[in-house]
Design an enzyme around this catalytic site. Structure first.
Site, PDB file in Angstrom:
ATOM      1  N   ASP B  24      30.717  36.842  52.971  1.00 28.79           N
ATOM      2  CA  ASP B  24      30.993  37.636  54.177  1.00 28.79           C
ATOM      3  C   ASP B  24      32.005  38.728  53.850  1.00 28.79           C
ATOM      4  O   ASP B  24      33.044  38.439  53.238  1.00 28.79           O
ATOM      5  CB  ASP B  24      31.613  36.746  55.262  1.00 28.79           C
ATOM      6  CG  ASP B  24      30.570  35.952  56.032  1.00 28.79           C
ATOM      7  OD1 ASP B  24      29.385  36.014  55.675  1.00 28.79           O
ATOM      8  OD2 ASP B  24      30.955  35.272  57.013  1.00 28.79           O
ATOM      9  N   LYS B  81      24.096  40.011  60.648  1.00 31.06           N
ATOM     10  CA  LYS B  81      23.793  38.984  61.637  1.00 31.06           C
ATOM     11  C   LYS B  81      23.362  39.585  62.970  1.00 31.06           C
ATOM     12  O   LYS B  81      23.943  40.572  63.425  1.00 31.06           O
ATOM     13  CB  LYS B  81      25.037  38.123  61.901  1.00 31.06           C
ATOM     14  CG  LYS B  81      25.429  37.195  60.768  1.00 31.06           C
ATOM     15  CD  LYS B  81      26.623  36.341  61.199  1.00 31.06           C
ATOM     16  CE  LYS B  81      27.299  35.628  60.050  1.00 31.06           C
ATOM     17  NZ  LYS B  81      26.507  34.559  59.448  1.00 31.06           N
ATOM     18  N   GLY B 153      33.832  29.084  59.840  1.00 25.36           N
ATOM     19  CA  GLY B 153      35.192  29.508  60.194  1.00 25.36           C
ATOM     20  C   GLY B 153      36.207  28.386  60.221  1.00 25.36           C
ATOM     21  O   GLY B 153      37.320  28.579  60.697  1.00 25.36           O
ATOM     22  N   GLY B 214      31.959  26.364  56.010  1.00 28.43           N
ATOM     23  CA  GLY B 214      33.095  25.522  55.649  1.00 28.43           C
ATOM     24  C   GLY B 214      33.423  25.495  54.166  1.00 28.43           C
ATOM     25  O   GLY B 214      34.349  24.799  53.752  1.00 28.43           O
TER      26      GLY B 214
END
Lengths: 190, 294
Positions: B24, B81, B153, B214
């Site tokens: 990301d 996204k 997140g 995660g």
């Protein structure tokens, strides 16, 4: 005979499956020590910048160059072709640099421009070969000692230089194993 | 005859990403750091999931100018996204020329009943799943790639592990069942019988399956690979850590050498602090992202 497939990143299992369909064992190679005892090496499709960095980090650029210079059979597809090329146009990149071509990455466009096309490949016989081009590179120039095996709209898409075979598309994504068979019968055994 | 947007070409790009790390990024600078570290693709966002979680409110598709600037900055594939069910955001992303669309639970769903009919697009889609049934429903709708959802997140791998194990357990179960029990199993899974039969026959998903949600350390990435992931997405885990460059490189190497603990140990040395994590049990149920979509 056992063939190694460089397994740093990319479509590794697809090549292993293609060789298995020919009854030939293939195994992943992640470190220079794993090259021992192999008859040939495949540089698969994947992200060429990623594979190039990992090859450099794990001392595989020099190892593959050394093998190629000794006449070891090598087959590169898409990213693999880029990694073998002597010149990558418009980008600083560590490559093996043994295949006498100049190549431009992603030159057909972005993913929405990725395509399939029927190719005429004389060395594989009269039946067209379905070429799958994914964010494919373009071979912009072909130098001495390089034989063009196939062109699409005049642009070389498969080439051979001695015991190095390379194409800008993905034979490993099809059920058609003629390219793998050509590599084994005429380059590895030949 | 040249054919674009075919299934082979869409699923094929996902195959080319295997063994890699998709990171990301929210700026062109971060995208270049990711590319230099060896990312096989980047996900262009306005905010990483940890910041989306902190901000609350409605999370939407990123500003096209952010996505275009990132596409301009790197030569590797760029993903973006859209909200679950928001097919116009997907049309916009396709028009921008992104290489892959993530129909993502990290953004606020636009439709609580229907996901996008992804066969209508030339650009390939990746979708999240928590188990085999959810994966097969998304593939039936045209997803060319699957990722397990995890809990984005949080920097906490526990949900990613749960979802990857659930998918793998589902596959093993289908392989073990006799063929005359597969219709009932397709009903239980809520998945099309043809895809159930295919998994029974091949012992794997019809498309590439990455892990997400995660992953914060090189060992996390290697764990997911050993559990059967084809590659990993790292969201907040890189740019919310104390040394993104070093951590990104280490995660790339650990993903490649996922079966080699000596290399994972070596690359894990001195890479600074990981992102702060969140215990999933402290998150109110309505704030869990993985339960968005079905």
């Amino acid at each position: 005979m056992k063939i190694g497939v460089l397994a740093l990143q990319g479509a590794v299992s697809e090549h292993i499956k293609s060789f298995a369909a020919l009854g030939i064992e293939a195994a992943p190679v992640r470190l220079p020590s794993q090259v021992n005892g192999l008859s040939a090496l495949v540089l698969p499709g994947g992200e060429s910048t990623t594979i190039s960095r990992l090859m450099k980090d794990f001392a595989l650029v020099e190892e593959v160059r050394r093998l190629a210079q000794q006449g070891f059979p090598i087959f590169g597809t898409c990213a693999g072709l880029i990694l073998l090329a002597k010149k990558v146009v418009g980008l600083e990149m560590d490559t093996v640099g043994v295949l006498n071509i100049a190549v431009r990455r992603n030159a057909y466009g972005r993913q929405v421009d990725s395509f399939e096309a029927d190719l005429t490949v004389d060395v594989l016989g009269a039946t067209p070969f379905r070429g799958i081009f994914i964010r494919a590179p373009i071979i912009e120039a072909v130098g001495e000692g390089v034989k063009v095996l196939c062109r699409l709209d005049g642009v070389p898409v498969a080439v051979q230089q001695g015991r190095i075979l390379a194409c800008s598309f993905h034979p490993e994504l099809t059920e058609d194993i003629r390219f793998h068979k050509y590599f084994v019968d005429l380059i590895v055994k030949g | 005859m040249i054919d674009t947007g075919t299934w082979k070409v869409k699923a094929g790009l996902a195959q080319m990403l295997k063994g890699g790390v998709i990171m990301d990024v929210v700026t062109p600078e971060q995208a270049r750091i990711a590319e230099d570290a060896g990312a096989c693709a980047v996900m262009a966002l306005e905010r990483v999931p940890a910041d989306i979680r902190a901000a609350g409110g409605v999370a939407r598709m990123a500003d096209p100018s952010v996505i275009l600037a990132i596409m301009e900055a790197v030569s590797i594939p760029v993903m973006a996204k859209c909200r679950i069910g928001h097919f116009v955001e997907a049309q916009v992303l396709e028009a921008l020329g992104v290489d892959f669309i993530d129909e993502s639970e990290v953004l606020t769903p636009a439709d609580e009943s229907h996901h996008i009919w992804k066969h209508d697009f030339k650009v390939p889609f990746v979708c999240g799943c928590r188990d085999l049934g959810e994966a097969l429903r998304r593939i039936a709708e045209g997803a060319a790639m699957i990722r397990t959802k995890g809990e984005a997140g949080t920097g906490n791998i526990v949900e990613a592990v749960r979802h990857m194990r659930a998918v793998q357990d589902g596959i093993r179960r289908l392989q073990a069942l006799p063929v005359d029990e597969l219709t009932a199993e397709a009903k239980n899974l809520g998945a099309p019988l043809e895809l159930v039969l295919e998994v029974h026959r091949t012992g794997k998903l019809p498309v590439v399956n990455f892990a997400a949600g995660g992953i914060a350390t090189p060992a996390d990435a290697a764990l997911m690979m050993q559990l059967g992931a084809d590659g990993v997405f790292v969201g907040s885990g890189i740019f919310k850590s104390s040394n993104p460059e070093a951590r990104a490189k280490a995660i790339v190497k650990a993903t490649t050498h996922f079966k080699d603990p000596a290399i994972i140990a070596e690359v894990s040395k001195g890479i600074g602090l990981p992102m702060p994590g969140i215990d999933i049990k402290t998150i109110p149920p309505q704030e869990l992202l993985a339960s968005r979509g079905w």
